[in-house]
Design a protein around this motif. Sequence first.
Motif, PDB file in Angstrom:
ATOM      1  N   UNK A 197      -3.164   1.977 -10.029  1.00  8.04           N
ATOM      2  CA  UNK A 197      -2.913   2.438  -8.664  1.00  8.04           C
ATOM      3  C   UNK A 197      -4.136   3.133  -8.068  1.00  8.04           C
ATOM      4  N   UNK A 198      -4.752   4.032  -8.830  1.00  3.56           N
ATOM      5  CA  UNK A 198      -5.945   4.709  -8.320  1.00  3.56           C
ATOM      6  C   UNK A 198      -7.103   3.739  -8.148  1.00  3.56           C
ATOM      7  N   UNK A 199      -7.214   2.747  -9.026  1.00  2.40           N
ATOM      8  CA  UNK A 199      -8.287   1.765  -8.875  1.00  2.40           C
ATOM      9  C   UNK A 199      -8.049   0.872  -7.666  1.00  2.40           C
ATOM     10  N   UNK A 233       0.669   6.456  -7.213  1.00  2.00           N
ATOM     11  CA  UNK A 233      -0.644   6.865  -7.734  1.00  2.00           C
ATOM     12  C   UNK A 233      -0.649   8.271  -8.329  1.00  2.00           C
ATOM     13  N   UNK A 234       0.036   9.276  -7.713  1.00  2.00           N
ATOM     14  CA  UNK A 234      -0.047  10.626  -8.290  1.00  2.00           C
ATOM     15  C   UNK A 234       0.840  10.866  -9.511  1.00  2.00           C
ATOM     16  N   UNK A 235       1.663   9.898  -9.887  1.00  2.00           N
ATOM     17  CA  UNK A 235       2.584  10.100 -11.010  1.00  2.00           C
ATOM     18  C   UNK A 235       1.791  10.204 -12.310  1.00  2.00           C
ATOM     19  N   UNK A 236       2.077  11.223 -13.095  1.00  2.00           N
ATOM     20  CA  UNK A 236       1.373  11.441 -14.353  1.00  2.00           C
ATOM     21  C   UNK A 236       1.656  10.305 -15.332  1.00  2.00           C
ATOM     22  N   UNK A 252       0.806  -1.225   0.000  1.00  2.00           N
ATOM     23  CA  UNK A 252       0.000   0.000   0.000  1.00  2.00           C
ATOM     24  C   UNK A 252       0.838   1.273   0.000  1.00  2.00           C
ATOM     25  N   UNK A 253       1.933   1.375   0.762  1.00  2.00           N
ATOM     26  CA  UNK A 253       2.734   2.604   0.676  1.00  2.00           C
ATOM     27  C   UNK A 253       3.298   2.864  -0.720  1.00  2.00           C
ATOM     28  N   UNK A 254       3.750   1.815  -1.394  1.00  2.00           N
ATOM     29  CA  UNK A 254       4.276   1.984  -2.755  1.00  2.00           C
ATOM     30  C   UNK A 254       3.173   2.384  -3.722  1.00  2.00           C
ATOM     31  N   UNK A 255       1.989   1.777  -3.583  1.00  2.00           N
ATOM     32  CA  UNK A 255       0.859   2.128  -4.449  1.00  2.00           C
ATOM     33  C   UNK A 255       0.475   3.586  -4.243  1.00  2.00           C
ATOM     34  N   UNK A 256       0.433   4.028  -2.992  1.00  2.00           N
ATOM     35  CA  UNK A 256       0.101   5.426  -2.703  1.00  2.00           C
ATOM     36  C   UNK A 256       1.173   6.371  -3.243  1.00  2.00           C
ATOM     37  N   UNK A 314       5.392   8.000 -17.421  1.00  2.00           N
ATOM     38  CA  UNK A 314       5.651   6.587 -17.685  1.00  2.00           C
ATOM     39  C   UNK A 314       5.933   6.311 -19.154  1.00  2.00           C
ATOM     40  N   UNK A 315       5.739   7.301 -20.014  1.00  2.00           N
ATOM     41  CA  UNK A 315       5.892   7.076 -21.447  1.00  2.00           C
ATOM     42  C   UNK A 315       7.295   6.622 -21.840  1.00  2.00           C
TER      43      UNK A 315
END
Length: 301
Positions: A175-177, A143-146, A136-140, A150-151
């Motif tokens: 991540x948001x899901x 999550x905010x990364x645009x 969960x800490x890694x997912x959080x 990642x492109x």
Amino acid sequence: MTKEAIPIVNYRPELTERFAAFRPHLVNFGWSIISIGLFAGIWEVCWALGLTDPRLLPPPHIFLGNILEQGKYFNTAQTWQIGIADGGAASPAMSVLYTILSSTGRVLAGLALATIVALVLGVAARYFALVERLALPTITLLAPVSPVAWLPIAIFLFGIGNRPAIFMVFIALVFTMTIATIAQIDGVNRNYINVARTMGATKRQIYTRIVIPAILPGLLVVLRMNLFGAWMVVLVAEATGVGFGLGQVVMLARNTFNPSLVFFTITIIGLLGFGFDILFRIVQRRVLYWVPQDAGRLRDL
């Protein structure tokens, strides 16, 4: 004097019931047509009054008036990529169809992968304390990364093709899901769980028969919202040159300064999103048959 026989009309109540059930859909469809028509009408009026420059903001009757002319710009795929023999060429209509199917396939593939992984991670994070502490800490954090960030990673990992576009959709949503899934689990009515425990249900039975069915309505709403996000992300991914797709057509229109092609492509994307949203709502009503259709509407208060 003979009397003419009066024909007897057979009354079929099942037809009346079907029409009554279908009537709300017709009303919603009618209002959708009115809404879109009003928007297009305002646009046309602004053009007629000279408030907009047709070279920059062409009205709908211009960019929708010659579909075949617009369709030739969709032939961005190599013939071997879409299964046409060397020397052959796709027609404008088929080029538009290939482009739509390719983008739609990437959206659905990425969305399906993100949904499955998010559901598994979300349930596992609440089922196993160790998974929550490790993941969960890694997912959080991620999550905010645009998605745009990642492109380069998508291209480094998968090169050029369908896989980087699917990866972009997946990584932008998963991540948001996952966080939304955890929030839905935390929002389950505790009375349901307490009653299940009183009746001797195990932890596994509580999750499979209480928790997961309880979070399905919220998860399907999240899925519908993320469908729009998936379309936004796939256009960015396709614009980098994944082969062919609606995003690449938009980039072609930008590079050639073709506003009509831009708005024509935007119209296609909007219609696809609109159609898939209707389809998701139909599936939602079929799957969640126990949820009232008008639940949550406050317009009548």
